[in-house]
Design a protein around this motif. Structure first.
Motif, PDB file in Angstrom:
ATOM      1  N   LEU A  24      -5.308  50.421  10.154  1.00  0.00           N
ATOM      2  CA  LEU A  24      -5.686  51.341   9.068  1.00  0.00           C
ATOM      3  C   LEU A  24      -6.612  50.653   8.069  1.00  0.00           C
ATOM      4  O   LEU A  24      -7.585  51.245   7.597  1.00  0.00           O
ATOM      5  CB  LEU A  24      -4.445  51.884   8.373  1.00  0.00           C
ATOM      6  CG  LEU A  24      -3.605  52.882   9.164  1.00  0.00           C
ATOM      7  CD1 LEU A  24      -2.343  53.234   8.384  1.00  0.00           C
ATOM      8  CD2 LEU A  24      -4.414  54.122   9.462  1.00  0.00           C
ATOM      9  N   ILE A  25      -6.288  49.405   7.760  1.00  0.00           N
ATOM     10  CA  ILE A  25      -7.126  48.648   6.813  1.00  0.00           C
ATOM     11  C   ILE A  25      -8.519  48.435   7.407  1.00  0.00           C
ATOM     12  O   ILE A  25      -9.533  48.590   6.718  1.00  0.00           O
ATOM     13  CB  ILE A  25      -6.456  47.304   6.455  1.00  0.00           C
ATOM     14  CG1 ILE A  25      -5.194  47.556   5.621  1.00  0.00           C
ATOM     15  CG2 ILE A  25      -7.419  46.395   5.704  1.00  0.00           C
ATOM     16  CD1 ILE A  25      -4.361  46.320   5.375  1.00  0.00           C
ATOM     17  N   LEU A  26      -8.593  48.092   8.686  1.00  0.00           N
ATOM     18  CA  LEU A  26      -9.898  47.883   9.330  1.00  0.00           C
ATOM     19  C   LEU A  26     -10.715  49.170   9.356  1.00  0.00           C
ATOM     20  O   LEU A  26     -11.928  49.150   9.126  1.00  0.00           O
ATOM     21  CB  LEU A  26      -9.707  47.338  10.743  1.00  0.00           C
ATOM     22  CG  LEU A  26      -9.207  45.897  10.845  1.00  0.00           C
ATOM     23  CD1 LEU A  26      -8.963  45.517  12.296  1.00  0.00           C
ATOM     24  CD2 LEU A  26     -10.189  44.955  10.201  1.00  0.00           C
ATOM     25  N   ILE A  27     -10.074  50.296   9.646  1.00  0.00           N
ATOM     26  CA  ILE A  27     -10.779  51.581   9.656  1.00  0.00           C
ATOM     27  C   ILE A  27     -11.268  51.934   8.256  1.00  0.00           C
ATOM     28  O   ILE A  27     -12.399  52.398   8.075  1.00  0.00           O
ATOM     29  CB  ILE A  27      -9.873  52.686  10.243  1.00  0.00           C
ATOM     30  CG1 ILE A  27      -9.660  52.444  11.737  1.00  0.00           C
ATOM     31  CG2 ILE A  27     -10.479  54.063  10.003  1.00  0.00           C
ATOM     32  CD1 ILE A  27      -8.633  53.350  12.382  1.00  0.00           C
ATOM     33  N   ALA A  28     -10.423  51.675   7.243  1.00  0.00           N
ATOM     34  CA  ALA A  28     -10.823  51.954   5.859  1.00  0.00           C
ATOM     35  C   ALA A  28     -12.010  51.092   5.452  1.00  0.00           C
ATOM     36  O   ALA A  28     -12.945  51.564   4.785  1.00  0.00           O
ATOM     37  CB  ALA A  28      -9.641  51.735   4.921  1.00  0.00           C
ATOM     38  N   LEU A  29     -12.008  49.804   5.835  1.00  0.00           N
ATOM     39  CA  LEU A  29     -13.123  48.919   5.518  1.00  0.00           C
ATOM     40  C   LEU A  29     -14.405  49.358   6.223  1.00  0.00           C
ATOM     41  O   LEU A  29     -15.495  49.301   5.641  1.00  0.00           O
ATOM     42  CB  LEU A  29     -12.789  47.472   5.894  1.00  0.00           C
ATOM     43  CG  LEU A  29     -11.758  46.776   5.007  1.00  0.00           C
ATOM     44  CD1 LEU A  29     -11.419  45.410   5.570  1.00  0.00           C
ATOM     45  CD2 LEU A  29     -12.280  46.653   3.589  1.00  0.00           C
ATOM     46  N   LEU A  30     -14.271  49.808   7.458  1.00  0.00           N
ATOM     47  CA  LEU A  30     -15.430  50.296   8.202  1.00  0.00           C
ATOM     48  C   LEU A  30     -16.032  51.537   7.533  1.00  0.00           C
ATOM     49  O   LEU A  30     -17.254  51.644   7.374  1.00  0.00           O
ATOM     50  CB  LEU A  30     -15.035  50.606   9.643  1.00  0.00           C
ATOM     51  CG  LEU A  30     -16.153  51.006  10.591  1.00  0.00           C
ATOM     52  CD1 LEU A  30     -17.111  49.844  10.781  1.00  0.00           C
ATOM     53  CD2 LEU A  30     -15.593  51.456  11.914  1.00  0.00           C
ATOM     54  N   LEU A  31     -15.176  52.457   7.118  1.00  0.00           N
ATOM     55  CA  LEU A  31     -15.655  53.651   6.417  1.00  0.00           C
ATOM     56  C   LEU A  31     -16.303  53.295   5.078  1.00  0.00           C
ATOM     57  O   LEU A  31     -17.319  53.880   4.697  1.00  0.00           O
ATOM     58  CB  LEU A  31     -14.505  54.639   6.208  1.00  0.00           C
ATOM     59  CG  LEU A  31     -13.982  55.336   7.467  1.00  0.00           C
ATOM     60  CD1 LEU A  31     -12.755  56.183   7.124  1.00  0.00           C
ATOM     61  CD2 LEU A  31     -15.063  56.174   8.099  1.00  0.00           C
TER      62      LEU A  31
END
Length: 113
Positions: free
Chosen positions: A6-13
């Protein structure tokens, strides 16, 4: 989902969001620069040459630098010097007034106790 995913997806967004807004700012500043490129404007080229625009011909610009005129691509202009297109008229020096200097006030002595 795993919290790390979730953190990686949030950082990507967030990265996509920042790049989108940065691109929008860059386009706006480029449009402002394009509108300032007119005959008589002082510009700085990417190579660092400072000159005055003489003529704009579509994708090329004639720039006068010193005693020579060069033709450069419109995209090679880094920036336009603000306020340099119209030379400021010299202001006349203000006449000094012939007024007398202010008289000194007498020093006030404190009474002794």
């Amino acid at each position: 989902m795993d919290p790390i995913n979730l953190i990686l997806i949030a950082l990507l967004l967030a990265m996509f969001g920042f790049s989108f807004f940065n691109n929008k700012k860059r386009k706006a500043s480029q449009e402002i620069l394009e509108s300032n490129i007119k005959a008589g404007a002082v510009v700085v080229l990417i190579s660092g040459i400072l000159g005055t625009v003489e003529e704009v011909n579509g994708a090329s610009v004639l720039v006068r630098t010193g005693s020579s005129t060069i033709e450069v691509a419109r995209g090679s202009i880094r920036s336009a010097v603000p306020g340099a297109a119209k030379p400021a008229a010299a202001k006349p020096a203000a006449a000094k007034s012939a007024a007398k200097p202010a008289a000194k006030k007498p020093a006030v002595k404190k009474p002794a106790k």
